[in-house]
Design an enzyme around this catalytic site. Sequence first.
Site, PDB file in Angstrom:
ATOM      1  N   HIS A 182      -3.637  -5.688   1.142  1.00 24.51           N
ATOM      2  CA  HIS A 182      -2.976  -5.894   2.442  1.00 24.51           C
ATOM      3  C   HIS A 182      -2.983  -7.364   2.864  1.00 24.51           C
ATOM      4  O   HIS A 182      -3.912  -7.793   3.547  1.00 24.51           O
ATOM      5  CB  HIS A 182      -3.696  -5.084   3.517  1.00 24.51           C
ATOM      6  CG  HIS A 182      -3.490  -3.611   3.423  1.00 24.51           C
ATOM      7  ND1 HIS A 182      -2.479  -2.952   4.092  1.00 24.51           N
ATOM      8  CD2 HIS A 182      -4.153  -2.664   2.727  1.00 24.51           C
ATOM      9  CE1 HIS A 182      -2.539  -1.659   3.824  1.00 24.51           C
ATOM     10  NE2 HIS A 182      -3.548  -1.455   2.996  1.00 24.51           N
TER      11      HIS A 182
ATOM     12  N   CYS B  58       0.834  -1.200   0.000  1.00 23.96           N
ATOM     13  CA  CYS B  58       0.000   0.000   0.000  1.00 23.96           C
ATOM     14  C   CYS B  58       0.873   1.255   0.000  1.00 23.96           C
ATOM     15  O   CYS B  58       1.503   1.550  -0.995  1.00 23.96           O
ATOM     16  CB  CYS B  58      -0.990  -0.033   1.166  1.00 23.96           C
ATOM     17  SG  CYS B  58      -2.382   1.096   0.950  1.00 23.96           S
TER      18      CYS B  58
ATOM     19  N   GLU C  14      -1.275  -8.636   5.182  1.00 24.61           N
ATOM     20  CA  GLU C  14      -1.141  -8.693   6.645  1.00 24.61           C
ATOM     21  C   GLU C  14      -2.487  -8.558   7.356  1.00 24.61           C
ATOM     22  O   GLU C  14      -2.595  -8.878   8.532  1.00 24.61           O
ATOM     23  CB  GLU C  14      -0.156  -7.617   7.132  1.00 24.61           C
ATOM     24  CG  GLU C  14      -0.708  -6.202   7.244  1.00 24.61           C
ATOM     25  CD  GLU C  14      -0.809  -5.476   5.908  1.00 24.61           C
ATOM     26  OE1 GLU C  14      -0.588  -6.117   4.855  1.00 24.61           O
ATOM     27  OE2 GLU C  14      -1.114  -4.267   5.919  1.00 24.61           O
TER      28      GLU C  14
END
Lengths: 237, 88
Positions: A208, A101, A210
């Site tokens: 993302h 990002c 994560e």
Amino acid sequence: MNAEAVPTFGSQPGEKRPRAAVVLFPGTNCDRETYHALTRAGWQATRLWASEVDVGYDLYVLPGGFSYGDYLRPGAIAAHRPQLGPILRAAAEGAMVLGICNGFQILLEAGVLPGVLLPNEPVGFRCRAEQILPQNAQGPFGRALGKRPLSWPIAHAAGRFWAEDSELDTLWEHRRVLAVYADDPNGSVDRIAGICDPSGRIAGLMPHPERAADRRLGNVDGLFFFQRLREEVAGHV
Amino acid sequence: MKVQVTLTVEPQPQLRDPEAEAVTVALADLGFDNVEAMHVGKIYRWTEETPSLALAEQRAEEMARRILANPVSEHFTVEVHPYLEAAS
């Protein structure tokens, strides 16, 4: 809740865990979940300020957020800080670098990856799960993405990837497009969600992984990615 | 000599500018419905001591190329004028 009660995909006892640096700039805000995901995937992860970064890690992650308040353009100020130097030197010596990002925006602004991330089309901040289609790209990130579709969250206002036609041709020709969106959340050219550099060891991803790395959140598609990335290091030791 | 530098950074015209489109719609809602080809950019304005107007212009262009503008998606113009302190 005891985090250890949740199945993890960590390393075997006694196995040397590869080292990952989660690099912070002022305004970075996805560092904790990135640290969490890496740790659960078996990395020996460390969060540290960009000014403290040195060579010697197997993976450098530039996490999401709003480095330097998105002033100038997202990622532009972090990209021109001298602290990026050790990370790029480490990459030249074989380390992997992943920008997620805002981290992707930093790598583009630094000129390490080609193209630009423009304001979404239609304009607006988009925060939702997207289906991500891996494109069988070259290099460790391409392999770690695997082949099946992934559900990863996006959360950005400036995620519309754009590059000159000649640059796009090069990206596709050399299998440097890591993944595309199944739908069209932001107007990216060719629906591109992530790319890598010619070495395959420096990558940028707009979604993302994560945030998809804990069963308690209902999605571990990102955890598999970080685990396979760890195995890429083991494969080169 | 003291000069005032004005650097204007705008998106490349061939790139779609959704912010400008949103602004155009908002203006039309207020009755300003004859606005065409809107571009939203940024202006940087500062003063500096310089040996010449030409050198100040050259340095501003270098600043734009290196960080203040992204050559992939933006273009810029530089204006340099002698800066006269406001008379007290």
